[in-house]
Design a protein around this motif. Sequence first.
Motif, PDB file in Angstrom:
ATOM      1  N   GLN A 169      -9.396 -17.053 -22.735  1.00 13.27           N
ATOM      2  CA  GLN A 169     -10.463 -16.012 -22.878  1.00 13.27           C
ATOM      3  C   GLN A 169     -11.279 -15.901 -21.531  1.00 13.27           C
ATOM      4  N   ASP A 170     -11.302 -17.273 -20.808  1.00 13.37           N
ATOM      5  CA  ASP A 170     -12.088 -17.395 -19.736  1.00 13.37           C
ATOM      6  C   ASP A 170     -12.013 -16.369 -18.908  1.00 13.37           C
ATOM      7  N   PRO A 171     -13.110 -15.558 -18.479  1.00  9.51           N
ATOM      8  CA  PRO A 171     -12.980 -14.154 -17.581  1.00  9.51           C
ATOM      9  C   PRO A 171     -12.395 -14.674 -16.307  1.00  9.51           C
ATOM     10  N   VAL A 172     -12.947 -15.651 -15.624  1.00  3.77           N
ATOM     11  CA  VAL A 172     -12.380 -15.947 -14.371  1.00  3.77           C
ATOM     12  C   VAL A 172     -10.915 -16.328 -14.142  1.00  3.77           C
ATOM     13  N   GLN A 173     -10.663 -17.146 -15.103  1.00  3.65           N
ATOM     14  CA  GLN A 173      -9.172 -17.321 -15.170  1.00  3.65           C
ATOM     15  C   GLN A 173      -8.080 -16.144 -15.387  1.00  3.65           C
ATOM     16  N   GLN A 174      -8.737 -15.233 -16.376  1.00  4.24           N
ATOM     17  CA  GLN A 174      -8.091 -14.124 -16.521  1.00  4.24           C
ATOM     18  C   GLN A 174      -8.107 -13.114 -15.501  1.00  4.24           C
ATOM     19  N   VAL A 175      -8.629 -13.153 -14.644  1.00  4.84           N
ATOM     20  CA  VAL A 175      -8.747 -12.394 -13.416  1.00  4.84           C
ATOM     21  C   VAL A 175      -7.588 -13.009 -12.543  1.00  4.84           C
ATOM     22  N   ILE A 176      -7.684 -14.316 -12.390  1.00  5.23           N
ATOM     23  CA  ILE A 176      -6.953 -15.011 -11.410  1.00  5.23           C
ATOM     24  C   ILE A 176      -5.401 -14.909 -11.852  1.00  5.23           C
ATOM     25  N   ASN A 177      -5.155 -14.913 -13.256  1.00  6.45           N
ATOM     26  CA  ASN A 177      -3.904 -14.439 -13.800  1.00  6.45           C
ATOM     27  C   ASN A 177      -3.054 -13.009 -13.411  1.00  6.45           C
ATOM     28  N   TYR A 178      -4.298 -12.145 -13.456  1.00  6.51           N
ATOM     29  CA  TYR A 178      -3.813 -10.758 -13.025  1.00  6.51           C
ATOM     30  C   TYR A 178      -3.476 -10.588 -11.454  1.00  6.51           C
ATOM     31  N   VAL A 179      -4.311 -11.357 -10.809  1.00  9.69           N
ATOM     32  CA  VAL A 179      -4.035 -11.462  -9.318  1.00  9.69           C
ATOM     33  C   VAL A 179      -2.503 -11.869  -8.986  1.00  9.69           C
ATOM     34  N   GLU A 180      -2.449 -13.088  -9.502  1.00  9.01           N
ATOM     35  CA  GLU A 180      -1.057 -13.791  -9.367  1.00  9.01           C
ATOM     36  C   GLU A 180       0.103 -13.003  -9.698  1.00  9.01           C
ATOM     37  N   GLU A 181      -0.140 -12.273 -10.974  1.00 12.78           N
ATOM     38  CA  GLU A 181       1.024 -11.370 -11.326  1.00 12.78           C
ATOM     39  C   GLU A 181       1.258 -10.165 -10.337  1.00 12.78           C
ATOM     40  N   ILE A 182       0.216  -9.595  -9.785  1.00 13.32           N
ATOM     41  CA  ILE A 182       0.264  -8.394  -8.539  1.00 13.32           C
ATOM     42  C   ILE A 182       0.969  -9.220  -7.376  1.00 13.32           C
ATOM     43  N   GLN A 183       0.371 -10.155  -6.868  1.00 15.46           N
ATOM     44  CA  GLN A 183       0.851 -10.788  -5.783  1.00 15.46           C
ATOM     45  C   GLN A 183       2.430 -11.098  -5.853  1.00 15.46           C
ATOM     46  N   ASP A 184       2.865 -11.659  -6.953  1.00 14.47           N
ATOM     47  CA  ASP A 184       3.993 -12.006  -7.174  1.00 14.47           C
ATOM     48  C   ASP A 184       4.992 -10.727  -7.543  1.00 14.47           C
ATOM     49  N   GLY A 185       4.555  -9.514  -7.257  1.00 17.87           N
ATOM     50  CA  GLY A 185       5.372  -8.260  -7.599  1.00 17.87           C
ATOM     51  C   GLY A 185       6.028  -8.235  -9.055  1.00 17.87           C
ATOM     52  N   LYS A 186       5.160  -8.646  -9.989  1.00 13.83           N
ATOM     53  CA  LYS A 186       5.740  -8.694 -11.434  1.00 13.83           C
ATOM     54  C   LYS A 186       4.876  -7.540 -11.951  1.00 13.83           C
ATOM     55  N   ALA A 187       4.156  -6.848 -11.537  1.00 16.61           N
ATOM     56  CA  ALA A 187       3.310  -5.758 -12.082  1.00 16.61           C
ATOM     57  C   ALA A 187       3.519  -4.434 -11.895  1.00 16.61           C
ATOM     58  N   PHE A 188       3.497  -3.689 -12.805  1.00 14.46           N
ATOM     59  CA  PHE A 188       3.914  -2.310 -12.792  1.00 14.46           C
ATOM     60  C   PHE A 188       2.598  -1.240 -13.210  1.00 14.46           C
TER      61      PHE A 188
ATOM     62  N   GLY B 231       5.441   2.993 -14.754  1.00 14.61           N
ATOM     63  CA  GLY B 231       6.647   2.067 -14.662  1.00 14.61           C
ATOM     64  C   GLY B 231       7.248   1.805 -13.135  1.00 14.61           C
ATOM     65  N   ARG B 232       6.296   2.112 -12.214  1.00 15.11           N
ATOM     66  CA  ARG B 232       6.680   1.648 -10.961  1.00 15.11           C
ATOM     67  C   ARG B 232       6.100   0.449 -10.475  1.00 15.11           C
ATOM     68  N   PRO B 233       6.517  -0.244  -9.752  1.00 11.51           N
ATOM     69  CA  PRO B 233       6.052  -1.811  -9.143  1.00 11.51           C
ATOM     70  C   PRO B 233       4.516  -1.185  -8.621  1.00 11.51           C
ATOM     71  N   ILE B 234       3.611  -2.137  -8.656  1.00 15.44           N
ATOM     72  CA  ILE B 234       2.303  -2.246  -7.817  1.00 15.44           C
ATOM     73  C   ILE B 234       2.739  -3.110  -6.705  1.00 15.44           C
ATOM     74  N   ASN B 235       3.004  -2.614  -5.639  1.00 17.41           N
ATOM     75  CA  ASN B 235       3.086  -2.969  -4.069  1.00 17.41           C
ATOM     76  C   ASN B 235       1.909  -3.150  -3.604  1.00 17.41           C
ATOM     77  N   VAL B 236       1.667  -4.183  -3.020  1.00 12.94           N
ATOM     78  CA  VAL B 236       0.343  -4.892  -2.252  1.00 12.94           C
ATOM     79  C   VAL B 236       0.680  -5.107  -0.833  1.00 12.94           C
ATOM     80  N   THR B 237      -0.108  -5.051   0.163  1.00  8.80           N
ATOM     81  CA  THR B 237       0.103  -5.687   1.443  1.00  8.80           C
ATOM     82  C   THR B 237      -0.112  -7.062   1.343  1.00  8.80           C
ATOM     83  N   LYS B 238       0.342  -8.024   2.455  1.00 10.08           N
ATOM     84  CA  LYS B 238       0.149  -9.407   2.365  1.00 10.08           C
ATOM     85  C   LYS B 238      -1.099  -9.836   2.506  1.00 10.08           C
ATOM     86  N   ASN B 239      -2.001  -9.019   2.960  1.00  8.67           N
ATOM     87  CA  ASN B 239      -3.465  -9.364   3.085  1.00  8.67           C
ATOM     88  C   ASN B 239      -4.312  -8.491   2.350  1.00  8.67           C
ATOM     89  N   CYS B 240      -3.765  -8.092   1.027  1.00 11.31           N
ATOM     90  CA  CYS B 240      -4.379  -7.248   0.107  1.00 11.31           C
ATOM     91  C   CYS B 240      -5.787  -7.861  -0.275  1.00 11.31           C
TER      92      CYS B 240
END
Length: 678
Positions: free
Chosen positions: A575-594, A598-607
């Motif tokens: 439940q640590d809020p900092v770690q939760q945010v890091i987890n969200y960012v990783e999923e988005i950067q790894d292309g696993k977020a939608f 239902g469309r993938p959330i695509n981000v630039t390399k330097n987003c």
Amino acid sequence: MATIVTDVAGKLRNLKLSQNDGVLAVFEATMNAIHAIEDRKCHNGKVTITLKRAKEKSVIGDNGLVAPIQSIEIKDNGIGFDENNFKSFLKSESTYKAARGGKGVGRFTWLKVFDYVIVESTYLEQIGEFKMRIFRFENSDNPISSETIEDAPAEEVGTIIKLCGINSEYINSFPIHLENIADQVISHHLVSFVDKSCPEFVIVDEDFDGNSIQLNLNKRFQNDFLIDTDADSFVLENIAFEVAFVRLKALNLTADHKLFLCANDRVVTTDELKKYFPDMYKPVYNTESGLYYNLYVLVKSVYLDHNVNNERTQFILPEKEGAAKSYLISLEEIRNLTVESIYNFLEPDINSIRKEKLDHIQDYVLREAPQYRSLLKFQKHIDKVKPGLSSDKLDLELHKIKNKISEEAKKQLNGILKIDEPLSDPDRIEEYKKNFSDVVAKVNAVGQTDLADYVIHRKLILSLFEKILSKKENGEYEYESQVHNLLFPMKNDSESIDYNHQNLWIIDEKLSYHKFLASDLPLHENKQGKDGSRPDILVGFDKPVAYIDKKSSVYSSMVIVEFKRPMRNYYSANQDPVQQVINYVEEIQDGKAFDPAGRPINVTKNCKFFAYIICDITDKIQSSLRRYSFQKTADEAGYFHFNTEMNVYFEVISYDKMLMDSQQRNQILFDKLGIKYS
């Protein structure tokens, strides 16, 4: 044997007369009596209406049972049924009285309402020779029967119309009380009663045994009703209209102000004046006479005479301006200019009522609803607000005024934009300038009201936010879901919630201008991610480019907002809020977020990622922030950290700081509007 040249049964079938209008048959007879007296040029004209009642009291009246009316007699000392009048009577829709507005159908209302009619009339046959004509008029194959003509003495010149037996269709709605019928006669013939040449009107109430009481309607009108009269006129499309103002004594505190549109000296339609003048919700006090009065306004015109139906129950004119091209003038236009005339007439007497109302409205606007301040200059609309309204009802009326002004502005603007020819005429140029200035003033007023509405909305939201942060009566604090729903409703996205129903401006004004937003929605298409990944709020922005297909947008920056319950002081490892945010960012950067579609959330390399952690900075939170090397902000009211490896900027904001910062940002708006934040 004389006979009517028409199918009487068919005529009656086509005659439209509602059950409540049965008394109009009597008025047709009384108007004929007035015309007969005018034709005889009689200076001592008299009309007597006799109500003949049945023996048994079987009808419920105001004060118990009364005997029903069996027949009504209308007697006059007019010219009588001479040959010309009788020939006209026998001809359906005769034009004999067309100059007076006669439709030639009035006598058929007698048979519509009554079973049959007996006519007894004495007239001048030739110099020195008088005749009495008697006949029966009924709905049958032979409508004129039992006709006799006899010699008669001169002193009996005149006519008696006996209307016998009220039809069952009209009996229940027919007035039964002497005073009621008397007042209806006065109201219908008000034009005649106002005229000094009006014949004497007497109404007699006679029981079965011949006992009677009577009322002189002229005296009743003069003594019990009339205070004074006045007149005005106006012109529409080169057609003259006459306006008569009749001040009648108020018998109680109930308003009875009326506007009558007349045709052929008869009242056709009746409107309540308070519909146009809300200030007239009670009788008006006249300082000169020291009396309270009700105002009757009568409008006459040849135009109205020529455009009334046969029954004289309505005008065959369009109600609204522009509704029918075949008519020069609509009823709306006539009423509008009449209302202007009434306004000028009433002004001295209703100034005090209006001032009291305006003071009330101004006080309400200054104290409770400053968003409406710009509307106060539109006097025409403010005047239509009813006095003494509660705050809720007054707010509703002012909102209606705002919408009305907006509609007027749009209509005027469309008219201005349609002008395609050059304006060379100086008068037209001035008119154009005036119309344009009027439109601008209205648009500005509506815009100021809308802006003020939104500023007040912000004030209310901040007050609600402050309340949510307070400790409840049970000593506990609200869950973070309450804060979350206030800022942006949970389980929704930017496609389902419009701008007016989200309050992200409390955190940062820029958040309102996003391209994509998900509130408490899973990052994974299959709803399952790291620890059920579901950021409180995820916001996506893109750089301005020539074209970006919505389905393949690439985001150059994203904002993640994470809420924690006010004054929460316990967090487990996941439940640590900092770690939760890091987890969200990783999923988005790894292309696993939608996204929610239902469309993938695509981000630039330097987003760039911006993370707001909204919580009260308790000991537990401070301990966690130290592990991640967070630093205090310059005002020492929050913390920040930049994770260079993941390109994430963190900001931890306390609820107190977020509330205070938002209050300060909006304080200038509150000050300009004249409202205090408390």
